[in-house]
Design a protein around this motif. Structure first.
Motif, PDB file in Angstrom:
ATOM      1  N   SER A 172     135.426  32.435  -4.903  1.00 33.48           N
ATOM      2  CA  SER A 172     134.595  31.350  -5.432  1.00 33.48           C
ATOM      3  C   SER A 172     134.969  30.017  -4.797  1.00 33.48           C
ATOM      4  CB  SER A 172     134.759  31.279  -6.953  1.00 33.48           C
ATOM      5  OG  SER A 172     134.068  30.189  -7.477  1.00 33.48           O
ATOM      6  N   SER A 173     136.260  29.772  -4.615  1.00 35.92           N
ATOM      7  CA  SER A 173     136.700  28.523  -3.991  1.00 35.92           C
ATOM      8  C   SER A 173     136.235  28.420  -2.546  1.00 35.92           C
ATOM      9  CB  SER A 173     138.227  28.414  -4.035  1.00 35.92           C
ATOM     10  OG  SER A 173     138.675  28.361  -5.368  1.00 35.92           O
ATOM     11  N   TYR A 174     136.144  29.556  -1.885  1.00 37.14           N
ATOM     12  CA  TYR A 174     135.704  29.580  -0.492  1.00 37.14           C
ATOM     13  C   TYR A 174     134.184  29.412  -0.386  1.00 37.14           C
ATOM     14  CZ  TYR A 174     134.759  31.345   4.194  1.00 37.14           C
ATOM     15  OH  TYR A 174     134.303  31.485   5.476  1.00 37.14           O
ATOM     16  N   ILE A 175     133.445  30.086  -1.273  1.00 39.11           N
ATOM     17  CA  ILE A 175     131.993  30.136  -1.169  1.00 39.11           C
ATOM     18  C   ILE A 175     131.314  28.906  -1.760  1.00 39.11           C
ATOM     19  CG2 ILE A 175     129.957  31.380  -2.029  1.00 39.11           C
ATOM     20  CD1 ILE A 175     131.457  33.949  -1.591  1.00 39.11           C
ATOM     21  N   THR A 176     131.868  28.331  -2.811  1.00 37.15           N
ATOM     22  CA  THR A 176     131.193  27.252  -3.546  1.00 37.15           C
ATOM     23  C   THR A 176     130.688  26.120  -2.669  1.00 37.15           C
ATOM     24  OG1 THR A 176     132.326  27.777  -5.610  1.00 37.15           O
ATOM     25  CG2 THR A 176     131.482  25.549  -5.391  1.00 37.15           C
ATOM     26  N   PRO A 177     131.473  25.611  -1.703  1.00 37.18           N
ATOM     27  CA  PRO A 177     130.919  24.516  -0.901  1.00 37.18           C
ATOM     28  C   PRO A 177     129.820  24.961   0.072  1.00 37.18           C
ATOM     29  CG  PRO A 177     133.244  24.876  -0.363  1.00 37.18           C
ATOM     30  CD  PRO A 177     132.868  25.848  -1.408  1.00 37.18           C
ATOM     31  N   LYS A 178     129.681  26.257   0.287  1.00 32.48           N
ATOM     32  CA  LYS A 178     128.729  26.756   1.268  1.00 32.48           C
ATOM     33  C   LYS A 178     127.356  27.096   0.675  1.00 32.48           C
ATOM     34  CE  LYS A 178     132.435  28.755   4.074  1.00 32.48           C
ATOM     35  NZ  LYS A 178     132.911  27.499   4.462  1.00 32.48           N
ATOM     36  N   ILE A 179     127.263  27.220  -0.645  1.00 33.75           N
ATOM     37  CA  ILE A 179     125.981  27.560  -1.270  1.00 33.75           C
ATOM     38  C   ILE A 179     125.702  26.599  -2.422  1.00 33.75           C
ATOM     39  CG2 ILE A 179     126.109  30.003  -0.648  1.00 33.75           C
ATOM     40  CD1 ILE A 179     126.964  30.645  -3.476  1.00 33.75           C
ATOM     41  N   SER A 180     124.454  26.602  -2.887  1.00 32.01           N
ATOM     42  CA  SER A 180     124.084  25.697  -3.974  1.00 32.01           C
ATOM     43  C   SER A 180     124.679  26.178  -5.300  1.00 32.01           C
ATOM     44  CB  SER A 180     122.558  25.618  -4.095  1.00 32.01           C
ATOM     45  OG  SER A 180     122.050  26.825  -4.640  1.00 32.01           O
ATOM     46  N   ALA A 181     124.753  25.263  -6.251  1.00 34.85           N
ATOM     47  CA  ALA A 181     125.281  25.597  -7.573  1.00 34.85           C
ATOM     48  C   ALA A 181     124.420  26.659  -8.251  1.00 34.85           C
ATOM     49  CB  ALA A 181     125.368  24.343  -8.430  1.00 34.85           C
ATOM     50  N   LEU A 182     123.106  26.609  -8.013  1.00 32.85           N
ATOM     51  CA  LEU A 182     122.206  27.604  -8.601  1.00 32.85           C
ATOM     52  C   LEU A 182     122.531  28.995  -8.072  1.00 32.85           C
ATOM     53  CD1 LEU A 182     119.697  28.374 -10.271  1.00 32.85           C
ATOM     54  CD2 LEU A 182     118.355  27.988  -8.205  1.00 32.85           C
ATOM     55  N   TYR A 183     122.663  29.142  -6.759  1.00 31.61           N
ATOM     56  CA  TYR A 183     122.984  30.450  -6.191  1.00 31.61           C
ATOM     57  C   TYR A 183     124.347  30.939  -6.670  1.00 31.61           C
ATOM     58  CZ  TYR A 183     119.031  30.323  -2.963  1.00 31.61           C
ATOM     59  OH  TYR A 183     117.774  30.307  -2.423  1.00 31.61           O
ATOM     60  N   ALA A 184     125.322  30.037  -6.726  1.00 28.82           N
ATOM     61  CA  ALA A 184     126.656  30.430  -7.185  1.00 28.82           C
ATOM     62  C   ALA A 184     126.611  30.932  -8.624  1.00 28.82           C
ATOM     63  CB  ALA A 184     127.615  29.259  -7.058  1.00 28.82           C
ATOM     64  N   THR A 185     125.859  30.259  -9.465  1.00 30.14           N
ATOM     65  CA  THR A 185     125.758  30.661 -10.866  1.00 30.14           C
ATOM     66  C   THR A 185     125.030  31.998 -11.005  1.00 30.14           C
ATOM     67  OG1 THR A 185     125.740  28.338 -11.522  1.00 30.14           O
ATOM     68  CG2 THR A 185     124.946  29.927 -13.138  1.00 30.14           C
TER      69      THR A 185
END
Length: 152
Positions: A85-98
């Motif tokens: 999650s720490s790696y991916i979060t800056p690379k995708i939008s908050a909506l996609y992460a959620t």
């Protein structure tokens, strides 16, 4: 009822805020140290809550030695999830992460139910697949929109 709604909203808010904080920490000090401090902070906070709560351990330490090995996998999986999650979060939008987090939790729950209760919920599987297909479709549309903007 209103308390449940407030708690659900607070849980979602802390989930998103935690992901953002972990991502920023990982960018500053690295993923592994960031994950370590995340768990250290959680351990200290949990220990403080436990010390000041009225709950007590009803089990002796001997009982923990008899637990099956898979009972301890949750902690290791948590470390992996926080790191990813720490790696991916800056690379995708908050909506996609959620949505990805939701899909992962849903399918993990389905798998756990299947192996522990021997129950496979068709409705949950179909719902999860539909949400996943919607996410893939939305990502495809976003990519096409981005290409259209680049070509303009």
């Amino acid at each position: 009822m209103i308390l449940n709604i407030i708690l659900a909203l607070a849980s979602g808010l802390t989930n998103v805020l935690g992901r953002i904080i972990n991502s920023n920490l990982a960018n500053k000090i690295g993923i592994l140290p960031g994950t370590f401090y995340n768990y250290l902070t959680g351990l200290i906070t949990s220990a403080l809550f436990f010390m000041f709560s009225s709950n007590t351990l009803r089990y002796s330490p001997d009982k923990f030695l008899g637990l099956p090995v898979y009972a301890y996998i949750g902690g290791a999986m948590g470390v992996v999830v926080v790191g990813i999650s720490s790696y991916i979060t800056p690379k995708i939008s908050a909506l996609y992460a959620t949505i990805l987090l939701f899909i992962g939790q849903l399918f993990a729950g389905i798998i756990i139910d299947y192996f522990t209760l021997h129950v496979l919920s068709t409705g949950k599987v179909v719902g999860g697949v539909l949400v996943l297909l919607g996410l893939v479709y939305n990502a495809f549309v976003d990519k096409m929109d981005a290409r259209t903007v680049e070509n303009s």
